[in-house]
Write a protein that holds these residues in place. Structure first.
Motif, PDB file in Angstrom:
ATOM      1  N   GLY A  59       0.801  -1.225   0.000  1.00  0.00           N
ATOM      2  CA  GLY A  59       0.000   0.000   0.000  1.00  0.00           C
ATOM      3  C   GLY A  59       0.828   1.267   0.000  1.00  0.00           C
ATOM      4  N   VAL A  60       2.010   1.246   0.668  1.00  0.00           N
ATOM      5  CA  VAL A  60       2.814   2.469   0.755  1.00  0.00           C
ATOM      6  C   VAL A  60       3.879   2.540  -0.331  1.00  0.00           C
ATOM      7  CG1 VAL A  60       2.413   2.629   3.234  1.00  0.00           C
ATOM      8  CG2 VAL A  60       4.456   1.451   2.374  1.00  0.00           C
ATOM      9  N   TRP A  61       4.155   1.418  -1.011  1.00  0.00           N
ATOM     10  CA  TRP A  61       5.200   1.476  -2.030  1.00  0.00           C
ATOM     11  C   TRP A  61       4.866   2.437  -3.179  1.00  0.00           C
ATOM     12  CZ3 TRP A  61      10.035   1.063  -2.759  1.00  0.00           C
ATOM     13  CH2 TRP A  61      10.568   0.926  -4.040  1.00  0.00           C
ATOM     14  N   PRO A  62       3.612   2.562  -3.628  1.00  0.00           N
ATOM     15  CA  PRO A  62       3.334   3.574  -4.649  1.00  0.00           C
ATOM     16  C   PRO A  62       3.711   4.979  -4.214  1.00  0.00           C
ATOM     17  CG  PRO A  62       1.502   2.046  -4.502  1.00  0.00           C
ATOM     18  CD  PRO A  62       2.427   1.735  -3.363  1.00  0.00           C
ATOM     19  N   LEU A  63       3.675   5.279  -2.900  1.00  0.00           N
ATOM     20  CA  LEU A  63       4.077   6.600  -2.432  1.00  0.00           C
ATOM     21  C   LEU A  63       5.572   6.817  -2.602  1.00  0.00           C
ATOM     22  CD1 LEU A  63       2.019   6.679   0.896  1.00  0.00           C
ATOM     23  CD2 LEU A  63       1.439   7.807  -1.270  1.00  0.00           C
ATOM     24  N   ILE A  64       6.338   5.730  -2.606  1.00  0.00           N
ATOM     25  CA  ILE A  64       7.793   5.838  -2.720  1.00  0.00           C
ATOM     26  C   ILE A  64       8.256   5.568  -4.140  1.00  0.00           C
ATOM     27  CG2 ILE A  64       9.991   4.945  -1.852  1.00  0.00           C
ATOM     28  CD1 ILE A  64       8.528   4.129   0.701  1.00  0.00           C
ATOM     29  N   GLY A  65       7.818   4.450  -4.693  1.00  0.00           N
ATOM     30  CA  GLY A  65       8.334   4.020  -5.988  1.00  0.00           C
ATOM     31  C   GLY A  65       7.653   4.632  -7.182  1.00  0.00           C
ATOM     32  N   GLY A  66       6.455   5.148  -7.032  1.00  0.00           N
ATOM     33  CA  GLY A  66       5.786   5.753  -8.174  1.00  0.00           C
ATOM     34  C   GLY A  66       4.439   5.109  -8.441  1.00  0.00           C
ATOM     35  N   PRO A  67       3.736   5.568  -9.467  1.00  0.00           N
ATOM     36  CA  PRO A  67       2.365   5.097  -9.726  1.00  0.00           C
ATOM     37  C   PRO A  67       2.321   3.620 -10.061  1.00  0.00           C
ATOM     38  CG  PRO A  67       3.180   6.408 -11.561  1.00  0.00           C
ATOM     39  CD  PRO A  67       4.187   6.541 -10.476  1.00  0.00           C
ATOM     40  N   THR A  68       1.211   3.014  -9.646  1.00  0.00           N
ATOM     41  CA  THR A  68       0.958   1.595  -9.875  1.00  0.00           C
ATOM     42  C   THR A  68      -0.213   1.443 -10.832  1.00  0.00           C
ATOM     43  OG1 THR A  68       1.697   1.074  -7.648  1.00  0.00           O
ATOM     44  CG2 THR A  68       0.373  -0.584  -8.761  1.00  0.00           C
ATOM     45  N   PRO A  69      -0.113   0.572 -11.826  1.00  0.00           N
ATOM     46  CA  PRO A  69      -1.283   0.334 -12.696  1.00  0.00           C
ATOM     47  C   PRO A  69      -2.398  -0.321 -11.898  1.00  0.00           C
ATOM     48  CG  PRO A  69       0.465  -1.231 -13.193  1.00  0.00           C
ATOM     49  CD  PRO A  69       1.046  -0.236 -12.248  1.00  0.00           C
ATOM     50  N   GLU A  70      -3.561   0.340 -11.863  1.00  0.00           N
ATOM     51  CA  GLU A  70      -4.683  -0.150 -11.077  1.00  0.00           C
ATOM     52  C   GLU A  70      -5.822  -0.551 -11.997  1.00  0.00           C
ATOM     53  OE1 GLU A  70      -4.683  -0.696  -8.002  1.00  0.00           O
ATOM     54  OE2 GLU A  70      -3.204   0.596  -7.044  1.00  0.00           O
ATOM     55  N   PRO A  71      -6.435  -1.719 -11.756  1.00  0.00           N
ATOM     56  CA  PRO A  71      -7.629  -2.075 -12.541  1.00  0.00           C
ATOM     57  C   PRO A  71      -8.799  -1.152 -12.266  1.00  0.00           C
ATOM     58  CG  PRO A  71      -6.677  -3.997 -11.459  1.00  0.00           C
ATOM     59  CD  PRO A  71      -6.018  -2.795 -10.869  1.00  0.00           C
ATOM     60  N   ALA A  72      -8.848  -0.590 -11.065  1.00  0.00           N
ATOM     61  CA  ALA A  72      -9.926   0.330 -10.704  1.00  0.00           C
ATOM     62  C   ALA A  72      -9.535   1.737 -11.136  1.00  0.00           C
ATOM     63  CB  ALA A  72     -10.186   0.268  -9.201  1.00  0.00           C
ATOM     64  N   LEU A  73      -9.926   2.090 -12.339  1.00  0.00           N
ATOM     65  CA  LEU A  73      -9.638   3.417 -12.880  1.00  0.00           C
ATOM     66  C   LEU A  73     -10.949   4.159 -13.084  1.00  0.00           C
ATOM     67  CD1 LEU A  73      -6.885   2.632 -15.537  1.00  0.00           C
ATOM     68  CD2 LEU A  73      -6.580   3.641 -13.283  1.00  0.00           C
ATOM     69  N   TYR A  74     -10.992   5.380 -12.611  1.00  0.00           N
ATOM     70  CA  TYR A  74     -12.203   6.195 -12.734  1.00  0.00           C
ATOM     71  C   TYR A  74     -11.964   7.406 -13.623  1.00  0.00           C
ATOM     72  CZ  TYR A  74     -16.670   8.200 -11.221  1.00  0.00           C
ATOM     73  OH  TYR A  74     -17.941   8.689 -11.169  1.00  0.00           O
ATOM     74  N   ARG A  75     -10.900   8.121 -13.316  1.00  0.00           N
ATOM     75  CA  ARG A  75     -10.523   9.272 -14.139  1.00  0.00           C
ATOM     76  C   ARG A  75      -9.061   9.616 -13.847  1.00  0.00           C
ATOM     77  NH1 ARG A  75     -14.157  14.080 -12.009  1.00  0.00           N
ATOM     78  NH2 ARG A  75     -15.010  12.639 -10.489  1.00  0.00           N
ATOM     79  N   PRO A  76      -8.359  10.221 -14.797  1.00  0.00           N
ATOM     80  CA  PRO A  76      -6.976  10.665 -14.515  1.00  0.00           C
ATOM     81  C   PRO A  76      -6.988  11.771 -13.471  1.00  0.00           C
ATOM     82  CG  PRO A  76      -7.403  10.566 -16.887  1.00  0.00           C
ATOM     83  CD  PRO A  76      -8.728  10.430 -16.216  1.00  0.00           C
ATOM     84  N   LEU A  77      -6.154  11.616 -12.449  1.00  0.00           N
ATOM     85  CA  LEU A  77      -6.104  12.587 -11.369  1.00  0.00           C
ATOM     86  C   LEU A  77      -4.822  13.396 -11.431  1.00  0.00           C
ATOM     87  CD1 LEU A  77      -7.419  10.458  -8.377  1.00  0.00           C
ATOM     88  CD2 LEU A  77      -8.660  12.167  -9.692  1.00  0.00           C
ATOM     89  N   PRO A  78      -4.883  14.686 -11.168  1.00  0.00           N
ATOM     90  CA  PRO A  78      -3.673  15.521 -11.177  1.00  0.00           C
ATOM     91  C   PRO A  78      -2.914  15.412  -9.865  1.00  0.00           C
ATOM     92  CG  PRO A  78      -5.590  16.880 -10.730  1.00  0.00           C
ATOM     93  CD  PRO A  78      -6.108  15.475 -10.934  1.00  0.00           C
ATOM     94  N   PHE A  79      -1.697  15.941  -9.865  1.00  0.00           N
ATOM     95  CA  PHE A  79      -0.883  16.101  -8.651  1.00  0.00           C
ATOM     96  C   PHE A  79      -0.625  14.777  -7.936  1.00  0.00           C
ATOM     97  CE2 PHE A  79      -3.745  19.911  -8.907  1.00  0.00           C
ATOM     98  CZ  PHE A  79      -2.828  20.719  -9.555  1.00  0.00           C
ATOM     99  N   ASP A  80      -0.506  13.683  -8.650  1.00  0.00           N
ATOM    100  CA  ASP A  80      -0.195  12.377  -8.056  1.00  0.00           C
ATOM    101  C   ASP A  80      -1.206  11.959  -6.993  1.00  0.00           C
ATOM    102  OD1 ASP A  80       2.287  11.970  -9.503  1.00  0.00           O
ATOM    103  OD2 ASP A  80       3.112  13.570  -8.246  1.00  0.00           O
ATOM    104  N   LEU A  81      -2.476  12.388  -7.145  1.00  0.00           N
ATOM    105  CA  LEU A  81      -3.491  12.013  -6.166  1.00  0.00           C
ATOM    106  C   LEU A  81      -3.852  10.542  -6.251  1.00  0.00           C
ATOM    107  CD1 LEU A  81      -5.925  15.062  -6.338  1.00  0.00           C
ATOM    108  CD2 LEU A  81      -4.250  14.539  -4.565  1.00  0.00           C
ATOM    109  N   ALA A  82      -3.659   9.928  -7.412  1.00  0.00           N
ATOM    110  CA  ALA A  82      -4.002   8.514  -7.561  1.00  0.00           C
ATOM    111  C   ALA A  82      -3.154   7.635  -6.655  1.00  0.00           C
ATOM    112  CB  ALA A  82      -3.845   8.082  -9.020  1.00  0.00           C
ATOM    113  N   LEU A  83      -1.959   8.105  -6.266  1.00  0.00           N
ATOM    114  CA  LEU A  83      -1.100   7.299  -5.402  1.00  0.00           C
ATOM    115  C   LEU A  83      -1.630   7.199  -3.979  1.00  0.00           C
ATOM    116  CD1 LEU A  83       2.377   8.667  -6.552  1.00  0.00           C
ATOM    117  CD2 LEU A  83       1.027   6.805  -7.521  1.00  0.00           C
TER     118      LEU A  83
END
Length: 1423
Positions: free
Chosen positions: A203-227
């Motif tokens: 759960g915390v690795w996306p905060l360190i390593g970068g974005p993770t491809p997620e099957p649950a996609l709703y909309r592109p989010l700005p400012f790295d909010l998806a992480l």
């Protein structure tokens, strides 16, 4: 396990047998496998490429293990007592924060050590193609791969802080002592802790390593909010646990905490399957569920509306909970419930958006709520009407509530004091209340009100089902034949309005009775506590639900009344039913109804998926048999998935649209993140849906209010079929008397998949409606397993489309040889029609629309085209009759004297000129010879009190110059304010007789056949933009010299002088003759074909029309003058008018002007020869592709003339086609009727966008400055459809087949079939589409999931998805409809009829059919 592997193999296997399209192409499988592994571990790319060095994998695992290892260390320290729990939490949080910050900071420094950031980015983009390059363990490329760059540098700090919070909370949540509280073994708690630590690390690795491809996609989010999505899921579970620790004795919190612990241990699998929502969908889903489940509201159509309703709903809850007494709580709850069920956001935005800028974006288009052009906004008028209607209702709600509770305040006080005191038990309070309660709260009164609600519910259900073609969707309705009669009956209208408006008051009375009757259960011992707040939620929800979903609440209250009656009157035990407060019991029934209906819908979706796979022969294959058996074998698990999906309102996701059902991530009910109607794949066919939408929505709203659609709630989908068009309607939001709709138009039948499903839909509707009753009243629905259930039919105003091949018609010699002749006749007509209509406008630039609407909307060319006469240009035609003069032998002697007398008068007024057509116009030199000439007002600006065709009035004006000057000043002032500029070719003054020429030195302004100089030659086009004649100083005129037209050069041509002011009014614009780049000889060659007899007929027709229009304007002044004078003067005035008409008819100057103009246009368009055109020339000219010449460039500078010429040619081509198909025309009156019909009720032109339709305006005159009637005529095919022109016709050419085609649209009543779609089937297919395209990137055009599936309408459902995943060609914004008789107007689609609405159009709101414009309100709410 073997079954799972077999299923996986089948899912990956390419299609065999009948399923020719593969689920996933072979080249996509390695990519999808790598993506699944990366998703499971939170972003670790362990299988990025075969060429990746081993140290890359080692470094990834080491960096990933940093946070879990720190958590393990502090959990062990806390478990062995070396540190306390708070110390372990804060120490671990600080350590993980520092670790995350140092790791990201090191990567940031190493990435920027070299100036090759752009090259690194390219390497990252190429990672999917396995082209990865690494330099060293501390190289920039290596760390760019390990720790991906953040979009914002500030994200490094924010993500480090969040990482510390999550890791610190993990010590508190996953330690073994926490798990042991659930009475599990030590080994199980240890296993839970280990899995939990891996979950926290993922759960915390996306905060360190970068974005993770997620099957649950709703909309592109700005400012790295998806992480932040995965950390949010973990913190939510921790929050529930902490609340349970604070309130350990709340039973439902314990159950919720246990559920959250179970979900937490499966987070890795849920993240992989896409069950956990992203942060944006999660927040909005929580708000929507709070509104629907907690507050009794409706799902909404926009994010802004969602936030607003959540705020005010929560405010109402706290307001009710803080009321000091029970009676005030009930009264305030009733008021809030009614208030929040209204569309308050729309009302506030409508009334205040022009004062508050923040509200402008929530209120739709600017002109909908702001006064435009001095007119009141119709939307604001509608809003005021609704407020005027709802304010008395609100007062009635408050008055009824106070009338129920205020007389019993003393009794309420005694009960509350007894409950909150310590001297009485609950049984004592119950006995006290039972013997002292008023009659209104007795069991007998409750039984009466409950029985009334039962009757209303039964009546409602019977009426709803009796109006459908299939009862319960299964049995054919024997009474459906009377559905339309029942729906339009006055009794049905009264019943529907009573159920919608009056019955909620009965429900409100029942709620007051049942809640107050058991007051001892509702009042809590300790007020203003958390328990007290929980007791208040059902009360607030019930009082809002009876208004928000009045029909659904009838069913719920009926179920409560029956259960309560059984509990009170029988000995049947219902468990702890009586221990809950009445509002809580109703709350449980409402939740059961809500979740139960959801469960039934999802279960029916599963059944439809499996049955359609079996019943459709093309879908049968061995894999499907296995999948059906797999679902049956795991049916208990499937039921659990359905139950969770129903409770969470998450869609049921069929993987690859196969009967493999997963749980989709929770999201708002409207399914799509962006504002409704934000985008569509617009094309040329979109305009048909734009025209049809307002009428369809109006009819659908009538069906909904009458109950023909059944119980409709937000999230319902309807499919409408009309010819080759599909309309997809979604219910977005419901409330008290209002609904929000979304309309989408699907592409016309082009693909084979679309055609296959469309054929099934047509067969379904045809069996339901066309052959109704053929199989008996008890016949079952043969398509009961289909996702589409036919409901009813509606009749709306729409276009029927017809396309034909013109082979043998347009290339027929009979057609081609009459095109030129009809073109000249049509050109004469359109010029006269334009001039007369401009003079008759009187400030109304839409007179053509009025003429069109007064005609029959179903006019056809065959109604007026009978046969074509053999016209000879030498045949003379009497302008007052419909037949040639050669056929009027008996009338020649009677007309001889009158004609000779008129000829004598004309000869007296005309100078002696050489005979012949070429010498009929005389011209004069410029001002250097004769000096300036005074210009006075044209006939259109004469005084209303004086007839412009009255000779006595002319003498009075001439004899009283001071009065004339005062009148002219007043006229000019009035013209600048209200009236239009003069409409004629040139301002002139007419001298009524030879005696008027005596004072020629000062007064001469007009001589027949003579042309004087003018200071302005702009003519008709100048007046069209508001220009006025410029007056010059008078000077004495020398004796005019007549100069032949042949002698004067073309640059010296001036405005001709006509024999009468009526001739001047009907003459073409003088600017049309200036700088004409054509030789006179070339024009003379085609003037022999000038239709002289037709010209005379039109001259008489339009001359009288012009005089009649002028007479209407001066009717009051003539009546006043007739009352002061004698009868003979009126007779003399009428005789003078007739004399002026006769003089105009024999004006050779006027005829020569038209001969010259028609000949010039003929040469420009058709050439100087008289040979028939070729079919290709006819088609190109009809489409606006006139062969280029210098004369064409000149014509393009004359905007109005170019439009008239192009329109005349198209009318001529249509007449020529009718001449071949139907027959010729028998007389001039019939030809005139045909031209009237074509110009008023038809649009003739190309059905595609053409650059030649709108020539450039070299003078830069703005189109909105033109006040002529031509603005009312559509300039394109799309505009004609929007204006709802009754008929449209175009020519086409198929280059592949080499044939000419025709395209005909006819406006009329369209019968549209309406069917209900499975709402959960649609949501499931859309969820599968989002996962397949956005996560798996399986965008193959031939993939299995978009192939035709007639039982599911899979291809149509994919089309109806919002772009970019779907491709509807039309998508409307949210369309709001309320009570029909409350709406002043319904505003139209953006950019469809802007500027045509006015406050006056609100007068026709109560009609059954809506006006053609302003049908519904468009709501643009902020997203």
């Amino acid at each position: 396990m073997d079954d799972f592997l077999t299923t996986a193999r089948l899912a990956w296997a390419p299609g065999r047998v009948r399923m020719e399209s593969p689920l996933v192409n072979s080249y996509k499988k390695p990519f999808i496998f790598r993506r699944l592994i990366e998703t499971f571990f939170g972003g670790l790319r362990l299988f990025a490429s075969q060429d990746v060095p081993v140290y890359i994998y080692f470094m990834q695992i080491l960096l990933f293990s940093g946070a879990p290892l720190l958590c393990t260390l502090f959990i062990a320290l806390e478990h062995h007592g070396h540190v306390t729990l708070p110390q372990a939490i804060f120490s671990n949080g600080a350590a993980c924060l520092i670790y995350a910050f140092l790791t990201q900071g090191l990567a940031f420094c190493l990435r920027n050590r070299r100036s090759k950031s752009r090259e690194i980015e390219q390497m990252n983009l190429a990672s999917d193609e396995e082209v990865l390059l690494f330099d060293s363990p501390i190289g920039a490329r290596t760390w760019a791969f390990l720790i991906r760059e953040k979009r914002l540098i500030a994200s490094i700090i924010v993500h480090s802080v969040v990482c510390g919070i999550v890791c610190g909370s993990a010590v508190y949540y996953v330690r073994p002592k926490t798990i042991l509280e659930f009475n599990v073994s030590w080994g199980l708690s240890l296993a839970y802790t280990i899995i939990g630590l891996i979950t926290v690390g993922s759960g915390v690795w996306p905060l360190i390593g970068g974005p993770t491809p997620e099957p649950a996609l709703y909309r592109p989010l700005p400012f790295d909010l998806a992480l932040l999505s995965r950390p949010l899921h973990i913190l939510f579970c921790v929050l529930i646990y902490h609340i349970h620790v604070v309130y350990p004795h709340v039973a439902w919190l314990s159950i919720l905490d246990m559920i959250c612990h179970i979900i937490f241990i499966f987070f890795l699998l849920l993240w992989l399957l896409g069950v956990m929502p992203p942060i944006d969908a999660f927040v909005f889903w929580l708000l929507e569920q709070w509104i629907v489940v907690g507050l009794g509201g409706s799902p909404v159509c926009s994010d802004g509306h969602l936030i607003g309703y959540s705020f005010f709903g929560t405010l109402s809850l706290f307001n009710v909970a803080t009321m000091p007494t029970f009676d005030t709580k009930m009264i305030i709850a009733a008021g809030w419930g009614f208030f929040l069920s209204l569309d308050i956001g729309w009302m506030i935005a409508s009334l205040l958006s022009h004062h508050v800028k923040f509200l402008t974006g929530m209120s739709g288009k600017y002109e909908e709520t702001h006064p435009v052009g001095g007119r009141t906004s119709l939307r604001r008028v509608t809003c005021r009407r609704e407020l005027a209607f709802f304010l008395p209702l609100f007062i009635a709600v408050m008055a009824i509530s106070m009338g129920i509770h205020l007389p019993n305040m003393e009794w309420y006080g005694e009960i509350s004091a007894a409950i909150q005191g310590a001297n009485k038990t609950i049984d004592d309070v119950k006995i006290l209340q039972f013997f002292q309660r008023p009659f209104l709260f007795e069991d007998s009164a409750r039984n009466i009100t409950g029985s009334v609600i039962l009757v209303i519910t039964a009546l409602l259900l019977v009426l709803n089902e009796s109006q459908k073609v299939y009862i319960l969707g299964l049995f054919r309705n024997p009474f459906y034949a009377y559905q339309k009669r029942i729906q339009k009956s006055f009794l049905m209208y009264i019943v529907s309005q009573f159920i919608q408006l009056g019955c909620p008051f009965i429900s409100m009375l029942f709620l007051h009775q049942v809640i107050t009757a058991e007051l001892y259960l509702q009042v809590t011992p300790i007020p203003r506590t958390f328990t007290h707040l929980l007791y208040t939620i059902p009360v607030v929800r019930c009082f809002r639900g009876i208004w928000q979903f009045s029909q659904a609440y009838y069913i719920q209250l009926s179920a409560f009344f029956l259960l309560d009656l059984i509990y009170r009157e029988t000995d049947l035990l219902l468990g702890s039913w009586g221990s809950f407060p009445p509002a809580t019991r109703i709350f449980f029934i409402s939740l059961g109804y809500l979740w139960g209906t959801r469960f039934v819908q999802r279960l029916s979706t599963v059944i439809i998926f499996m049955l359609t796979s079996l019943l459709e022969s093309k879908q049968r294959s061995p894999r499907l048999w296995f999948l059906i058996g797999f679902n049956i074998g795991l049916f208990p698990i499937l039921l659990c998935v359905l139950a969770v999906s129903s409770i969470t309102a998450a869609p049921l996701l069929p993987l690859f649209t196969l009967p493999i059902f997963l749980l989709g991530f929770p999201r708002p009910l409207r399914s799509w993140p962006y504002p409704v109607g934000r985008a569509s794949n617009s094309c040329e066919d979109s305009v048909y849906y734009e025209q049809l939408t307002p009428h369809v929505i109006f009819a659908m709203h009538n069906l909904l209010q009458s109950g023909s659609l059944g119980l409709v709630e937000p999230g319902e989908h309807f499919l409408l079929r009309f010819e080759d068009r599909f309309l997809w309607i979604q219910i977005l939001e419901c409330g008290y008397t209002f609904q929000y709709y979304s309309v989408k138009g699907l592409e016309l039948q082009e693909t084979s998949c679309h055609t296959a499903e469309a054929s099934r839909v047509d067969a379904n509707f045809s069996r339901a409606f066309d052959s109704h009753g053929a199989e008996g009243p008890t016949c079952l629905n043969p398509h009961a397993a289909h996702t589409l259930t036919p409901l009813a039919q509606i009749n709306v105003l729409g276009y029927s489309d017809t396309k034909n091949v013109l082979t043998g018609v347009i290339d027929s010699p009979d057609t081609l040889k009459v095109v030129n002749d009809y073109f000249q006749k049509a050109l004469l007509y359109v010029i006269f029609d334009c001039i007369v209509n401009r003079s008759a406008m009187l400030g109304n630039s839409f007179i053509e629309v009025e003429r069109r609407t007064s005609s029959s909307a179903n006019s056809r060319s065959g109604d007026v085209l009978k046969s074509l006469p053999k016209l000879s240009r030498r045949t003379e035609v009497h302008f007052e009759e419909d037949v040639p003069l050669n056929d009027m032998e008996e009338g020649q002697e009677q007309n001889k004297d009158r004609v000779s007398t008129m000829s004598g008068r004309i000869s007296q007024l005309s100078s002696k000129t050489p005979s012949g057509r070429s010498s009929r116009l005389a011209w004069i030199d410029d001002q250097r010879l004769y000096g300036p000439v005074v210009e006075i007002s044209p006939p259109s600006s004469w005084d209303d009190s004086e007839d412009p065709l009255d000779q006595s009035s002319s003498k009075k004006r001439r004899l009283n110059p001071q009065r004339n000057e005062d009148i002219m000043n007043a006229k000019n002032k009035d013209r600048n304010q209200t009236s239009l500029p003069p409409i004629h070719s040139k301002p002139q003054t007419y001298l009524s007789s030879l005696e008027d020429l005596t004072d020629v030195s000062d007064k001469v302004q007009f001589l027949p056949g003579i042309m004087y100089d003018s200071s302005s030659d702009d003519g008709l086009e100048e007046h069209a933009v508001g220009g006025q004649a410029k007056a010059t100083n008078r000077s004495k005129l020398k004796s005019p010299t007549k100069i032949n037209m042949r002698v004067i050069s073309r640059t010296e041509l001036r405005t001709p002088i006509y024999n009468s002011p009526l001739s001047a009014a009907l003459a073409p614009s003088s600017s049309w003759f200036l700088e004409m780049p054509l030789e006179s000889e070339m024009i003379d060659e085609v003037q022999d074909n000038f239709p002289h007899a037709w010209f005379k007929f039109l001259l008489n027709h339009f001359g009288r029309m012009y005089v009649e229009n002028r007479s209407h304007r001066s009717a009051d002044s003539k009546a006043s003058r007739a009352s002061r004078g004698s009868g003979p003067s009126s007779t003399k005035s009428a005789g003078d008018k007739e004399d002026q008409i006769q003089r105009m008819q024999y004006d050779e100057t006027l005829e020569e002007s038209y001969r010259y103009l028609i000949g010039a246009c003929h040469v420009i368009v058709l050439g100087s020869d008289n040979h028939p055109p070729t079919p290709m020339q006819v088609y190109k000219t009809f489409s606006g592709e006139i062969p280029w010449s210098m004369a064409l460039d000149w014509l393009l500078t004359k905007d109005l003339l170019y439009e008239l010429v192009l329109r005349a040619y198209r009318v001529g081509v249509k007449l020529a086609l009718d001449h071949t198909l139907i027959g010729g025309i028998t007389g001039w009156a019939e030809l005139l009727g045909s031209l009237d019909d074509y110009c008023c009720n038809w649009y003739l032109g190309p059905d595609i966008k053409s650059t030649s339709e709108a020539p450039a305006n070299p003078r830069g005159t703005a189109s909105y400055m033109r006040t002529d009637a031509e603005l009312a005529k559509p300039k394109s095919w799309a505009e004609a459809v929007k204006k709802e022109v009754p008929n449209l016709f175009s020519l086409g050419y198929n280059a592949v087949k080499g044939v000419f085609t025709s395209h005909l649209l006819s406006l009329g009543k369209a019968e549209i079939a309406v069917g209900r779609l499975g709402a959960e089937t649609v949501r499931g297919l859309w969820a599968s589409l989002m996962m397949e395209l956005l996560y798996l990137t399986n965008d193959d055009d031939e993939r299995y999931s978009i192939q035709a599936q007639p039982g599911l309408l899979r291809n149509l459902t994919v089309q109806a998805a919002d772009p970019p995943l779907g491709y509807p060609i039309f998508s409307s914004p949210p369309l709001r409809l309320a009570l029909i008789w409350l709406n002043a107007t319904y505003e139209q689609l953006p950019q469809s009829r802007g500027g045509e609405e006015g406050e006056g159009s609100a007068q026709g709101d109560e009609e059954e059919e809506p006006p053609s414009s302003n049908i519904f309100t468009v709501s643009h709410k902020s997203a």
